[in-house]
Design a protein around this motif. Structure first.
Motif, PDB file in Angstrom:
ATOM      1  N   GLU A 101       0.851  -1.184   0.000  1.00 31.33           N
ATOM      2  CA  GLU A 101       0.000   0.000   0.000  1.00 31.33           C
ATOM      3  C   GLU A 101       0.889   1.237   0.000  1.00 31.33           C
ATOM      4  O   GLU A 101       1.985   1.213   0.560  1.00 31.33           O
ATOM      5  N   ASP A 103       0.573   5.908  -0.730  1.00 28.63           N
ATOM      6  CA  ASP A 103      -0.248   7.072  -1.041  1.00 28.63           C
ATOM      7  C   ASP A 103       0.188   7.647  -2.385  1.00 28.63           C
ATOM      8  O   ASP A 103       1.390   7.753  -2.668  1.00 28.63           O
ATOM      9  N   HIS A 115      -4.996   6.737  -0.921  1.00 32.45           N
ATOM     10  CA  HIS A 115      -4.306   5.556  -0.399  1.00 32.45           C
ATOM     11  C   HIS A 115      -4.594   4.401  -1.351  1.00 32.45           C
ATOM     12  O   HIS A 115      -5.752   4.076  -1.619  1.00 32.45           O
ATOM     13  N   VAL A 117      -4.037   0.401  -2.729  1.00 28.32           N
ATOM     14  CA  VAL A 117      -3.737  -0.986  -2.359  1.00 28.32           C
ATOM     15  C   VAL A 117      -3.398  -1.754  -3.636  1.00 28.32           C
ATOM     16  O   VAL A 117      -4.230  -1.855  -4.547  1.00 28.32           O
ATOM     17  N   PRO A 165      -9.090   0.911  -5.450  1.00 26.01           N
ATOM     18  CA  PRO A 165      -9.590   1.974  -4.573  1.00 26.01           C
ATOM     19  C   PRO A 165     -10.796   1.545  -3.732  1.00 26.01           C
ATOM     20  O   PRO A 165     -11.050   2.116  -2.678  1.00 26.01           O
ATOM     21  N   THR A 168     -10.288   0.696   0.194  1.00 26.63           N
ATOM     22  CA  THR A 168      -9.918   1.677   1.216  1.00 26.63           C
ATOM     23  C   THR A 168     -11.093   2.492   1.737  1.00 26.63           C
ATOM     24  O   THR A 168     -10.959   3.179   2.739  1.00 26.63           O
ATOM     25  N   ASP A 170     -12.223   5.045   0.191  1.00 27.27           N
ATOM     26  CA  ASP A 170     -12.087   6.370  -0.410  1.00 27.27           C
ATOM     27  C   ASP A 170     -12.825   6.355  -1.746  1.00 27.27           C
ATOM     28  O   ASP A 170     -12.412   5.673  -2.681  1.00 27.27           O
TER      29      ASP A 170
END
Length: 199
Positions: A101, A103, A115, A117, A165, A168, A170
């Motif tokens: 992971e 940013d 963030h 993954v 995405p 997360t 987000d």
């Protein structure tokens, strides 16, 4: 994530279901299996045609691999959708144990980094002149050979990321995609976004 972004989400496994959506998400998974399923369910050519006709599509991880013009380390019988003028390397970051992971600053996404993954993720080796690079792996000592590799792209209404995405919480990338779909689906109060499935 799509419903939280304002879309009506539905699975797509048949040509009739594909014909009834305003946008499509090609999720993560195993790209060669997804490629075979697209062919066996008769979706390969209809999906290619809808992409050529401007269907908004978002691909994450394996979805990026499917959308690419060409793939390194793919199988000889693997089908490509040719939705993005990119060359992608499958499993570029390594095996499952090499998942990580980080940013990322993503062009077009406000309010700070996303963030990301990465799970057995691809990266973009080459991007054509019409492809907008949205994000790269930051150059750092930890990044090693992955430093500056392209991991998010956009070409017209086709988006793709090498990461997931949805893992997360987000929703900014999904909201960006749903806005793109909504611009074309002005006759519907809530755009219908399909999600391709692996079976």
């Amino acid at each position: 994530m799509l419903e939280r972004a304002g879309a009506r989400a539905r699975p797509v496994r048949r040509v009739a279901e594909l014909a009834d959506v305003d946008g499509l998400v090609l999720p993560g998974g195993e790209s060669t299996t997804m490629s075979r399923l697209l062919a066996s369910f008769g979706l390969l050519d209809p999906l290619r045609e809808r992409i050529r006709d401007g269907l908004p599509v978002y691909g994450s991880c394996a979805g990026l691999v499917l959308l690419a013009r060409r793939v390194y380390d793919g199988r000889p019988d693997q089908h490509q959708l040719d939705g993005l003028d990119v060359v992608v390397r499958r499993n570029a970051f390594g095996r499952q144990v090499d998942s990580f992971e980080t940013d990322l600053d993503i062009r077009g996404i406000d309010d700070g980094p996303v963030h990301a993954v990465f799970i057995r993720a691809p990266w973009v080796e080459k991007a054509g002149a019409d492809v907008e690079v949205l994000a790269r792996i930051p150059d750092s000592a930890e990044a090693g050979a992955a430093a500056e590799r392209i991991v998010a792209v956009r070409q017209g209404r086709v988006f793709a990321t090498a990461f997931h995405p949805e893992l997360t919480g987000d929703g900014r990338l999904h909201r960006l995609f749903v806005r793109t779909v909504s611009e074309l689906a002005a006759d519907r109060e809530t755009p219908a976004v399909g999600e391709g499935t692996a079976g």
